[in-house]
Scaffold this active site. Structure first.
Site, PDB file in Angstrom:
ATOM      1  N   LYS A  11       0.855  -1.205   0.000  1.00 13.69           N
ATOM      2  CA  LYS A  11       0.000   0.000   0.000  1.00 13.69           C
ATOM      3  C   LYS A  11       0.883   1.245   0.000  1.00 13.69           C
ATOM      4  CE  LYS A  11       0.732   1.525   4.417  1.00 13.69           C
ATOM      5  NZ  LYS A  11       1.716   2.563   4.606  1.00 13.69           N
ATOM      6  N   ASP A 141      -2.230  -1.431  10.313  1.00 12.62           N
ATOM      7  CA  ASP A 141      -2.625  -1.360   8.901  1.00 12.62           C
ATOM      8  C   ASP A 141      -2.922  -2.723   8.273  1.00 12.62           C
ATOM      9  OD1 ASP A 141      -0.005  -2.083   8.797  1.00 12.62           O
ATOM     10  OD2 ASP A 141       0.716  -0.241   7.857  1.00 12.62           O
TER      11      ASP A 141
END
Ligand code: C5P
Length: 313
Positions: A11, A141
């Site tokens: 990401k 995350d």
């Protein structure tokens, strides 16, 4: 022996705003997270040998119980003891493509892939939301890495609201191989340096949270406007990482000088990314960076936004 191969995408942060301190010692954040094409491949296989066995194509990656991928399998063993009794061992093989200490959530992506893989291997039938609740126990995350795409992440980073897909953008990533940045260091240094700016009353806290949530970035994404997205990239952690690591600042400066649509450090670094409208512009920018720096320690990748997280191969 049953086996699943999963793609575990990295990401980037299109936006990372720090609201202030939380009672649990973490920071309250407002982030826009985006999955990208650069991905590890994680293969998870039933074994007759009991226990969890981890291997990784990159010998620098810890291959013991400190690895998040190991912890993910261990968490499933603990949470589903009845199923575990009927099972033997699992082997996890990580083909590593995402660099470490890069701000790209490589370890978190592998961890998310193991949660999804264990669910498949043991026929647990967990929903995405149940997988994300388990993921949040392992890191801030990891819930995002399960579902991926484009999302607004708040709280520690684990509370997710989906945003419109932005699968039309391309990017170049740049990272020095021997320059990892520690995420705890980045947040602790931010607190030490800018902690006096943190809101001190509940009202001020909520007001700052609201202000960050109504950032121009969210409007740009709602409009699916690439120029506005590139213009409103933001990352609070640049305020501590760039002064400490001038090499990272230099990558950012070069991307800007070469006319990237927008450039920003991802997460706590040390990766810097540059957005481009087309794949050929991204390829051209990568070549310009290669010849400008001419440094074998500098790694560059061309990739693009993707609209999903963990994918079964
Ligand atoms: O949750 P994760 O293990 O990824 O976090 C790594 C470190 O980053 C934490 O130990 C903390 O120092 C910092 N962090 C933070 N606030 C967050 C997320 C991470 O301070 N919301």
């Amino acid at each position: 022996m049953r086996s699943y191969s999963l793609l575990a995408p990295a990401k980037i942060n299109l936006y990372l705003g720090i609201v202030g301190d939380r009672p649990d010692g973490f920071h309250e954040l407002v982030m826009v997270l985006q999955s990208i094409g650069l991905a590890d491949r994680v293969t998870i296989t039933e074994t007759t040998q009991p226990g969890i066995h981890l291997t990784c194509s990159d010998s620098e990656v810890p291959q013991d119980d400190t690895n998040l991928a190991y912890k993910a399998a261990d968490l499933i063993y603990q949470r589903f003891p009845e199923v575990a009794k009927r099972q033997s061992g699992v082997s996890i093989a990580i083909d590593k493509q995402i660099p470490m200490g890069a701000g790209l959530a490589g370890g978190s992506a592998d961890c998310a892939a193991v949660l999804v893989g264990m669910d498949l291997l043991w026929d647990l039938g967990l929903t995405q939301s149940e997988l994300q609740t388990l993921a949040a126990e392992l890191g801030s995350d990891i819930p995002f890495c399960v579902g991926g795409g484009t999302a607004l992440a708040t709280g520690r980073g684990e509370l997710l609201d989906p945003l419109p897909d932005l699968d039309n953008l391309h990017l170049v990533l740049a990272k020095y191989r021997d320059l990892p940045v520690s995420t705890p260091w980045a947040y602790q240094t931010f607190r030490r340096t800018f902690g006096t700016e943190y809101p001190t009353t509940p009202d001020a806290f909520i007001a700052k949270q609201q202000a960050l949530r109504s950032s121009q970035m969210l409007r740009a994404i709602a409009d699916r406007n690439p120029d506005a997205i590139a213009q409103h990239l933001y990352n609070d952690l640049e305020r501590v990482v760039l002064p400490e690591y001038p090499q990272v600042q230099a990558l950012r400066d070069r991307f800007e000088a070469f006319g990237a649509m927008g450039t920003m450090m991802s997460g706590s670094g040390s990766t810097v990314f540059a957005l481009c409208k087309t794949a050929s512009q991204a390829e051209g920018l990568k070549i310009q960076m290669e010849s400008a720096f001419n440094d074998p320690d500098l790694e560059l990748w061309v990739t693009q936004f993707r609209s999903t997280g963990i994918q079964i191969l």
